[in-house]
Design a protein around this motif. Structure first.
Motif, PDB file in Angstrom:
ATOM      1  N   ALA A  77      40.471  34.978  47.945  1.00 24.64           N
ATOM      2  CA  ALA A  77      39.974  36.297  47.534  1.00 24.64           C
ATOM      3  C   ALA A  77      39.048  36.204  46.332  1.00 24.64           C
ATOM      4  CB  ALA A  77      41.136  37.229  47.223  1.00 24.64           C
ATOM      5  N   THR A  78      39.275  35.244  45.456  1.00 23.59           N
ATOM      6  CA  THR A  78      38.385  35.103  44.292  1.00 23.59           C
ATOM      7  C   THR A  78      36.973  34.713  44.712  1.00 23.59           C
ATOM      8  OG1 THR A  78      39.015  32.799  43.907  1.00 23.59           O
ATOM      9  CG2 THR A  78      40.259  34.495  42.711  1.00 23.59           C
ATOM     10  N   PHE A  79      36.846  34.013  45.834  1.00 23.87           N
ATOM     11  CA  PHE A  79      35.524  33.666  46.340  1.00 23.87           C
ATOM     12  C   PHE A  79      34.906  34.800  47.147  1.00 23.87           C
ATOM     13  CE2 PHE A  79      37.468  29.445  45.765  1.00 23.87           C
ATOM     14  CZ  PHE A  79      36.529  28.906  44.902  1.00 23.87           C
ATOM     15  N   MET A  80      35.739  35.564  47.842  1.00 19.87           N
ATOM     16  CA  MET A  80      35.242  36.647  48.690  1.00 19.87           C
ATOM     17  C   MET A  80      34.870  37.895  47.903  1.00 19.87           C
ATOM     18  SD  MET A  80      38.026  36.427  51.798  1.00 19.87           S
ATOM     19  CE  MET A  80      37.672  38.087  52.291  1.00 19.87           C
ATOM     20  N   ALA A  81      35.659  38.237  46.916  1.00 23.75           N
ATOM     21  CA  ALA A  81      35.522  39.520  46.216  1.00 23.75           C
ATOM     22  C   ALA A  81      34.139  39.775  45.626  1.00 23.75           C
ATOM     23  CB  ALA A  81      36.595  39.642  45.138  1.00 23.75           C
ATOM     24  N   PRO A  82      33.481  38.794  44.997  1.00 23.03           N
ATOM     25  CA  PRO A  82      32.158  39.094  44.430  1.00 23.03           C
ATOM     26  C   PRO A  82      31.107  39.465  45.479  1.00 23.03           C
ATOM     27  CG  PRO A  82      33.032  37.076  43.478  1.00 23.03           C
ATOM     28  CD  PRO A  82      33.942  37.469  44.597  1.00 23.03           C
ATOM     29  N   GLY A 101      40.924  42.983  42.772  1.00 22.67           N
ATOM     30  CA  GLY A 101      41.035  42.553  41.383  1.00 22.67           C
ATOM     31  C   GLY A 101      42.408  41.996  41.095  1.00 22.67           C
ATOM     32  N   GLN A 102      42.489  41.174  40.077  1.00 16.63           N
ATOM     33  CA  GLN A 102      43.732  40.557  39.632  1.00 16.63           C
ATOM     34  C   GLN A 102      44.445  39.774  40.743  1.00 16.63           C
ATOM     35  OE1 GLN A 102      45.663  44.063  38.177  1.00 16.63           O
ATOM     36  NE2 GLN A 102      44.853  43.748  36.122  1.00 16.63           N
ATOM     37  N   MET A 130      47.392  43.671  36.257  1.00 12.92           N
ATOM     38  CA  MET A 130      48.796  43.979  36.417  1.00 12.92           C
ATOM     39  C   MET A 130      49.008  45.026  37.509  1.00 12.92           C
ATOM     40  SD  MET A 130      51.498  42.962  34.637  1.00 12.92           S
ATOM     41  CE  MET A 130      53.134  43.425  34.252  1.00 12.92           C
ATOM     42  N   GLU A 131      47.938  45.798  37.825  1.00 15.02           N
ATOM     43  CA  GLU A 131      48.107  46.846  38.826  1.00 15.02           C
ATOM     44  C   GLU A 131      48.285  46.298  40.225  1.00 15.02           C
ATOM     45  OE1 GLU A 131      43.888  48.482  39.084  1.00 15.02           O
ATOM     46  OE2 GLU A 131      44.457  49.067  37.076  1.00 15.02           O
ATOM     47  N   ALA A 132      47.938  45.052  40.483  1.00 14.65           N
ATOM     48  CA  ALA A 132      48.118  44.466  41.809  1.00 14.65           C
ATOM     49  C   ALA A 132      49.528  43.914  42.003  1.00 14.65           C
ATOM     50  CB  ALA A 132      47.094  43.368  42.039  1.00 14.65           C
ATOM     51  N   LEU A 133      50.271  43.719  40.922  1.00 20.74           N
ATOM     52  CA  LEU A 133      51.591  43.099  40.997  1.00 20.74           C
ATOM     53  C   LEU A 133      52.582  43.950  41.785  1.00 20.74           C
ATOM     54  CD1 LEU A 133      53.278  40.662  39.698  1.00 20.74           C
ATOM     55  CD2 LEU A 133      54.080  42.372  38.105  1.00 20.74           C
ATOM     56  N   VAL A 134      52.677  45.215  41.454  1.00 18.88           N
ATOM     57  CA  VAL A 134      53.681  46.080  42.094  1.00 18.88           C
ATOM     58  C   VAL A 134      53.370  46.337  43.566  1.00 18.88           C
ATOM     59  CG1 VAL A 134      54.785  48.351  42.025  1.00 18.88           C
ATOM     60  CG2 VAL A 134      54.427  47.076  39.916  1.00 18.88           C
ATOM     61  N   PRO A 135      52.120  46.706  43.930  1.00 17.34           N
ATOM     62  CA  PRO A 135      51.860  46.893  45.367  1.00 17.34           C
ATOM     63  C   PRO A 135      52.106  45.623  46.181  1.00 17.34           C
ATOM     64  CG  PRO A 135      50.065  47.811  44.088  1.00 17.34           C
ATOM     65  CD  PRO A 135      50.960  47.087  43.127  1.00 17.34           C
ATOM     66  N   ALA A 136      51.718  44.476  45.633  1.00 15.17           N
ATOM     67  CA  ALA A 136      51.943  43.218  46.341  1.00 15.17           C
ATOM     68  C   ALA A 136      53.437  42.944  46.483  1.00 15.17           C
ATOM     69  CB  ALA A 136      51.264  42.071  45.609  1.00 15.17           C
ATOM     70  N   MET A 175      31.722  41.356  48.119  1.00 18.37           N
ATOM     71  CA  MET A 175      32.142  42.558  48.838  1.00 18.37           C
ATOM     72  C   MET A 175      31.871  43.816  48.019  1.00 18.37           C
ATOM     73  SD  MET A 175      35.797  41.166  50.302  1.00 18.37           S
ATOM     74  CE  MET A 175      36.104  42.548  51.368  1.00 18.37           C
ATOM     75  N   THR A 176      31.506  44.870  48.719  1.00 17.49           N
ATOM     76  CA  THR A 176      31.352  46.179  48.078  1.00 17.49           C
ATOM     77  C   THR A 176      32.739  46.806  47.936  1.00 17.49           C
ATOM     78  OG1 THR A 176      31.137  47.381  50.161  1.00 17.49           O
ATOM     79  CG2 THR A 176      29.098  46.476  49.175  1.00 17.49           C
ATOM     80  N   PRO A 177      32.893  47.823  47.112  1.00 21.26           N
ATOM     81  CA  PRO A 177      34.193  48.490  47.015  1.00 21.26           C
ATOM     82  C   PRO A 177      34.673  49.060  48.364  1.00 21.26           C
ATOM     83  CG  PRO A 177      32.835  49.088  45.143  1.00 21.26           C
ATOM     84  CD  PRO A 177      31.968  48.297  46.074  1.00 21.26           C
ATOM     85  N   ASN A 178      33.748  49.580  49.160  1.00 21.90           N
ATOM     86  CA  ASN A 178      34.148  50.094  50.474  1.00 21.90           C
ATOM     87  C   ASN A 178      34.620  48.969  51.396  1.00 21.90           C
ATOM     88  OD1 ASN A 178      33.607  52.645  49.665  1.00 21.90           O
ATOM     89  ND2 ASN A 178      31.765  52.912  50.900  1.00 21.90           N
ATOM     90  N   ALA A 179      33.989  47.815  51.310  1.00 19.09           N
ATOM     91  CA  ALA A 179      34.398  46.673  52.126  1.00 19.09           C
ATOM     92  C   ALA A 179      35.799  46.195  51.712  1.00 19.09           C
ATOM     93  CB  ALA A 179      33.397  45.540  51.999  1.00 19.09           C
ATOM     94  N   LYS A 180      36.075  46.227  50.425  1.00 16.05           N
ATOM     95  CA  LYS A 180      37.408  45.845  49.945  1.00 16.05           C
ATOM     96  C   LYS A 180      38.459  46.822  50.459  1.00 16.05           C
ATOM     97  CE  LYS A 180      35.526  43.723  45.797  1.00 16.05           C
ATOM     98  NZ  LYS A 180      35.394  43.790  44.344  1.00 16.05           N
ATOM     99  N   SER A 181      38.137  48.108  50.430  1.00 16.59           N
ATOM    100  CA  SER A 181      39.071  49.119  50.951  1.00 16.59           C
ATOM    101  C   SER A 181      39.257  48.954  52.452  1.00 16.59           C
ATOM    102  CB  SER A 181      38.565  50.525  50.644  1.00 16.59           C
ATOM    103  OG  SER A 181      38.575  50.767  49.266  1.00 16.59           O
ATOM    104  N   LEU A 182      38.188  48.650  53.145  1.00 14.24           N
ATOM    105  CA  LEU A 182      38.277  48.462  54.592  1.00 14.24           C
ATOM    106  C   LEU A 182      39.104  47.227  54.935  1.00 14.24           C
ATOM    107  CD1 LEU A 182      37.416  49.779  57.191  1.00 14.24           C
ATOM    108  CD2 LEU A 182      35.329  48.421  57.138  1.00 14.24           C
TER     109      LEU A 182
END
Length: 187
Positions: free
Chosen positions: A56-61, A128-129, A1-7, A63-70
């Motif tokens: 994103a569901t295929f990419m996320a696993p 996530g989400q 649910m935390e991705a809903l508002v920023p998106a 990726m490292t957390p830093n890569a996701k932030s980048l």
């Protein structure tokens, strides 16, 4: 649910200044069917956002957390550059004879693939989400498309969106640089 508002917020801000909203207003005036055009534009945006979330569901696993932030930082920086440089009006699709629904659906779908909202959805979805990120971006995109269709081209063009585009571009640039510096651990 935390991705809903920023998106939702990112999509609402970017869609106000992007070409798909203007194309929606143009087509609503041309066909005289604002609700049909708005629904078609909303479905087109939803398709693009859910495709981005699916990717994103295929990419996320992988990726490292830093890569996701980048990735989010790059999306914001490229979004800033797109906001500052997007002043050209979209093609009016005058030669398209598909009717109000299909012209709006296909025209907005094609146009939205090159815009910032799906890139933001992809970047937020890797954190996530992904389906909440896609839903938030789609709801905001539909809301903007509905307003653009109801107001029509003349009112939409007269709205002071240039300043919103510049201010959002600056905000995206600052946020993207901040997130990028933290992702690269330069602080």
């Amino acid at each position: 649910m935390e991705a809903l508002v920023p998106a939702f917020l990112l999509a609402a801000i970017t869609q106000l200044c992007d070409k798909p909203a203007l194309l929606t207003a143009i087509l609503a005036d041309r066909y005289g069917r604002p609700l049909t055009v708005a629904v078609a534009a909303g479905l087109a945006h939803a398709a693009g956002n859910f495709i981005a979330a699916g990717a994103a569901t295929f990419m996320a696993p992988m990726m490292t957390p830093n890569a996701k932030s980048l990735l989010l930082a790059l999306a914001l920086i490229f979004g800033a550059l797109g906001a500052i440089g997007s002043g050209k009006a979209p093609d009016r699709l005058s030669g398209w004879k598909l009717g109000s629904f299909l012209t709006a659906l296909l025209g907005v779908l094609i146009l939205s693939f090159g815009e910032r909202t799906p890139f933001f959805t992809l970047a937020l979805s890797t954190g996530g989400q992904p389906w909440f990120a896609a839903a938030g971006a789609s709801i905001a995109s539909f809301a903007v498309a509905f307003v653009a269709a109801v107001l029509g081209e003349r009112v939409w063009r007269d709205a002071p969106l240039r300043w919103l585009r510049i201010l959002s571009g600056i905000a995206f640039l600052v946020a993207g640089c901040w997130i990028g510096v933290n992702a690269l651990r330069l602080t």
